[in-house]
Design a protein around this motif. Structure first.
Motif, PDB file in Angstrom:
ATOM      1  N   ASP A  22     -14.938   0.487  16.626  1.00  0.00           N
ATOM      2  CA  ASP A  22     -14.153   1.523  17.298  1.00  0.00           C
ATOM      3  C   ASP A  22     -13.177   2.244  16.365  1.00  0.00           C
ATOM      4  N   THR A  23     -13.257   1.959  15.086  1.00  0.00           N
ATOM      5  CA  THR A  23     -12.436   2.678  14.109  1.00  0.00           C
ATOM      6  C   THR A  23     -12.832   4.148  14.122  1.00  0.00           C
ATOM      7  N   ARG A  24     -11.827   4.990  14.095  1.00  0.00           N
ATOM      8  CA  ARG A  24     -12.072   6.435  14.145  1.00  0.00           C
ATOM      9  C   ARG A  24     -12.503   6.972  12.785  1.00  0.00           C
ATOM     10  N   ILE A  25     -13.414   7.902  12.834  1.00  0.00           N
ATOM     11  CA  ILE A  25     -13.977   8.513  11.630  1.00  0.00           C
ATOM     12  C   ILE A  25     -12.910   9.322  10.880  1.00  0.00           C
ATOM     13  N   ARG A  26     -11.969   9.888  11.604  1.00  0.00           N
ATOM     14  CA  ARG A  26     -10.917  10.686  10.952  1.00  0.00           C
ATOM     15  C   ARG A  26     -10.115   9.852   9.957  1.00  0.00           C
ATOM     16  N   ASP A  27     -10.103   8.531  10.140  1.00  0.00           N
ATOM     17  CA  ASP A  27      -9.391   7.640   9.220  1.00  0.00           C
ATOM     18  C   ASP A  27     -10.010   7.639   7.821  1.00  0.00           C
ATOM     19  N   TYR A  28     -11.175   8.240   7.684  1.00  0.00           N
ATOM     20  CA  TYR A  28     -11.869   8.276   6.395  1.00  0.00           C
ATOM     21  C   TYR A  28     -11.852   9.669   5.770  1.00  0.00           C
ATOM     22  N   GLY A  29     -10.888  10.475   6.192  1.00  0.00           N
ATOM     23  CA  GLY A  29     -10.644  11.746   5.529  1.00  0.00           C
ATOM     24  C   GLY A  29     -11.375  12.951   6.093  1.00  0.00           C
ATOM     25  N   GLN A  37     -11.459  14.256  17.663  1.00  0.00           N
ATOM     26  CA  GLN A  37     -10.443  13.370  17.080  1.00  0.00           C
ATOM     27  C   GLN A  37     -10.667  11.896  17.416  1.00  0.00           C
ATOM     28  N   THR A  38     -11.283  11.597  18.552  1.00  0.00           N
ATOM     29  CA  THR A  38     -11.502  10.193  18.940  1.00  0.00           C
ATOM     30  C   THR A  38     -12.853   9.655  18.457  1.00  0.00           C
ATOM     31  N   LEU A  39     -13.603  10.443  17.715  1.00  0.00           N
ATOM     32  CA  LEU A  39     -14.928  10.051  17.223  1.00  0.00           C
ATOM     33  C   LEU A  39     -14.850   8.759  16.421  1.00  0.00           C
ATOM     34  N   SER A  40     -15.665   7.770  16.811  1.00  0.00           N
ATOM     35  CA  SER A  40     -15.645   6.460  16.161  1.00  0.00           C
ATOM     36  C   SER A  40     -17.039   6.092  15.651  1.00  0.00           C
ATOM     37  N   ARG A  42     -18.685   3.605  16.690  1.00  0.00           N
ATOM     38  CA  ARG A  42     -19.459   3.269  17.896  1.00  0.00           C
ATOM     39  C   ARG A  42     -20.150   4.518  18.441  1.00  0.00           C
ATOM     40  N   HIS A  43     -19.436   5.625  18.503  1.00  0.00           N
ATOM     41  CA  HIS A  43     -20.029   6.869  18.989  1.00  0.00           C
ATOM     42  C   HIS A  43     -21.205   7.298  18.121  1.00  0.00           C
ATOM     43  N   LEU A  44     -21.022   7.242  16.804  1.00  0.00           N
ATOM     44  CA  LEU A  44     -22.093   7.647  15.892  1.00  0.00           C
ATOM     45  C   LEU A  44     -23.309   6.738  16.025  1.00  0.00           C
ATOM     46  N   ALA A  45     -23.080   5.441  16.103  1.00  0.00           N
ATOM     47  CA  ALA A  45     -24.180   4.476  16.178  1.00  0.00           C
ATOM     48  C   ALA A  45     -24.984   4.608  17.462  1.00  0.00           C
ATOM     49  N   ASN A  46     -24.356   5.095  18.517  1.00  0.00           N
ATOM     50  CA  ASN A  46     -25.017   5.166  19.818  1.00  0.00           C
ATOM     51  C   ASN A  46     -25.456   6.564  20.231  1.00  0.00           C
ATOM     52  N   MET A  47     -25.390   7.507  19.288  1.00  0.00           N
ATOM     53  CA  MET A  47     -25.838   8.881  19.539  1.00  0.00           C
ATOM     54  C   MET A  47     -25.035   9.558  20.653  1.00  0.00           C
ATOM     55  N   ILE A  48     -23.763   9.214  20.742  1.00  0.00           N
ATOM     56  CA  ILE A  48     -22.886   9.817  21.743  1.00  0.00           C
ATOM     57  C   ILE A  48     -21.635  10.406  21.081  1.00  0.00           C
ATOM     58  N   SER A  49     -21.786  10.828  19.841  1.00  0.00           N
ATOM     59  CA  SER A  49     -20.633  11.280  19.061  1.00  0.00           C
ATOM     60  C   SER A  49     -20.098  12.641  19.484  1.00  0.00           C
ATOM     61  N   GLY A  50     -20.977  13.515  19.947  1.00  0.00           N
ATOM     62  CA  GLY A  50     -20.555  14.868  20.259  1.00  0.00           C
ATOM     63  C   GLY A  50     -20.411  15.749  19.033  1.00  0.00           C
ATOM     64  N   TYR A  51     -20.545  15.159  17.826  1.00  0.00           N
ATOM     65  CA  TYR A  51     -20.411  15.986  16.630  1.00  0.00           C
ATOM     66  C   TYR A  51     -21.496  17.061  16.608  1.00  0.00           C
ATOM     67  N   ALA A  52     -21.090  18.295  16.362  1.00  0.00           N
ATOM     68  CA  ALA A  52     -21.959  19.478  16.304  1.00  0.00           C
ATOM     69  C   ALA A  52     -22.505  19.865  17.675  1.00  0.00           C
ATOM     70  N   ARG A  53     -22.052  19.204  18.714  1.00  0.00           N
ATOM     71  CA  ARG A  53     -22.441  19.487  20.093  1.00  0.00           C
ATOM     72  C   ARG A  53     -21.190  19.937  20.854  1.00  0.00           C
ATOM     73  N   GLY A  58     -18.503  10.480  23.417  1.00  0.00           N
ATOM     74  CA  GLY A  58     -18.713   9.630  24.579  1.00  0.00           C
ATOM     75  C   GLY A  58     -19.081  10.344  25.857  1.00  0.00           C
ATOM     76  N   ALA A  59     -19.065  11.675  25.867  1.00  0.00           N
ATOM     77  CA  ALA A  59     -19.300  12.422  27.102  1.00  0.00           C
ATOM     78  C   ALA A  59     -20.770  12.728  27.371  1.00  0.00           C
ATOM     79  N   ALA A  60     -21.608  12.704  26.337  1.00  0.00           N
ATOM     80  CA  ALA A  60     -23.027  13.028  26.523  1.00  0.00           C
ATOM     81  C   ALA A  60     -23.838  12.381  25.399  1.00  0.00           C
ATOM     82  N   TRP A  61     -25.108  12.169  25.682  1.00  0.00           N
ATOM     83  CA  TRP A  61     -26.027  11.599  24.694  1.00  0.00           C
ATOM     84  C   TRP A  61     -26.820  12.727  24.053  1.00  0.00           C
ATOM     85  N   ALA A  62     -27.049  12.625  22.744  1.00  0.00           N
ATOM     86  CA  ALA A  62     -27.876  13.608  22.043  1.00  0.00           C
ATOM     87  C   ALA A  62     -28.510  12.957  20.829  1.00  0.00           C
ATOM     88  N   TYR A  63     -29.820  13.070  20.710  1.00  0.00           N
ATOM     89  CA  TYR A  63     -30.453  12.655  19.456  1.00  0.00           C
ATOM     90  C   TYR A  63     -30.064  13.733  18.461  1.00  0.00           C
TER      91      TYR A  63
END
Length: 174
Positions: A22-29, A37-40, A42-53, A58-63
């Protein structure tokens, strides 16, 4: 490659490079958009990151190959700060599994593995982080994360233009 990335994430947690899934990605620069901002991990590993969407984490699933590329770059460039082949094949990590062909990565980050080496990773997971009577990773990782992590009722991402504002690039698809 997602099981390899997640297994390496477990090694990063074990080695102290990441506090938890659950560590946030923003902590890595990464300079993330306000909605991310809450992207972790866990979100990336489960395809629920929302990045580029359009949705927040956590709000939606996307391959999402852009998010997988972000996961890859974060694990290798920001956490381990080393070449993916060195990280993955390290004898204290996946190299301990006596890989016959080794793991390699293309310039875009796509992983290349033989079926027999990938089977070793599957066997490692089946044995909850144990290999040849040595517990390489805590059993708790496998007890906790082998279960589905995405709610059944989570919607798919909305149709929208990709917004790769970090210029991560695609992992190989869309």
């Amino acid at each position: 490659s997602k099981p390899v990335l997640s297994t390496l994430l477990f090694f990063a947690i074990k080695e102290g490079g990441v506090e938890s899934v659950d560590t946030r990605i923003r902590d890595y620069g990464w300079e993330l958009a306000p909605k991310d901002q809450t992207l972790s991990f866990r979100h990336l590993a489960n395809m629920i990151s929302g990045y580029a969407r359009p949705e927040p984490p956590g709000a939606a699933w996307a391959y999402n190959d852009y998010a997988i590329s972000l996961y890859h770059k974060t694990v290798f460039e920001k956490v381990f700060k080393d070449d993916p082949c060195n990280v993955a094949n390290d004898p204290s990590r996946l190299g301990f599994l006596q890989l016959e062909d080794g793991l390699s990565f293309s310039s875009k980050g796509r992983m290349v593995a033989s079926v027999r080496d990938f089977a070793r990773l599957c066997w490692f997971w089946s044995n909850a982080g144990k290999w040849n009577d040595k517990q390489l990773l805590s059993r708790k990782f496998f007890d906790e994360y082998v279960k589905p992590q995405v709610p059944k009722n989570l919607p798919h991402t909305a149709k929208a233009e990709t917004n790769d504002y970090l210029k991560i690039g695609t992992y190989g698809g869309g």
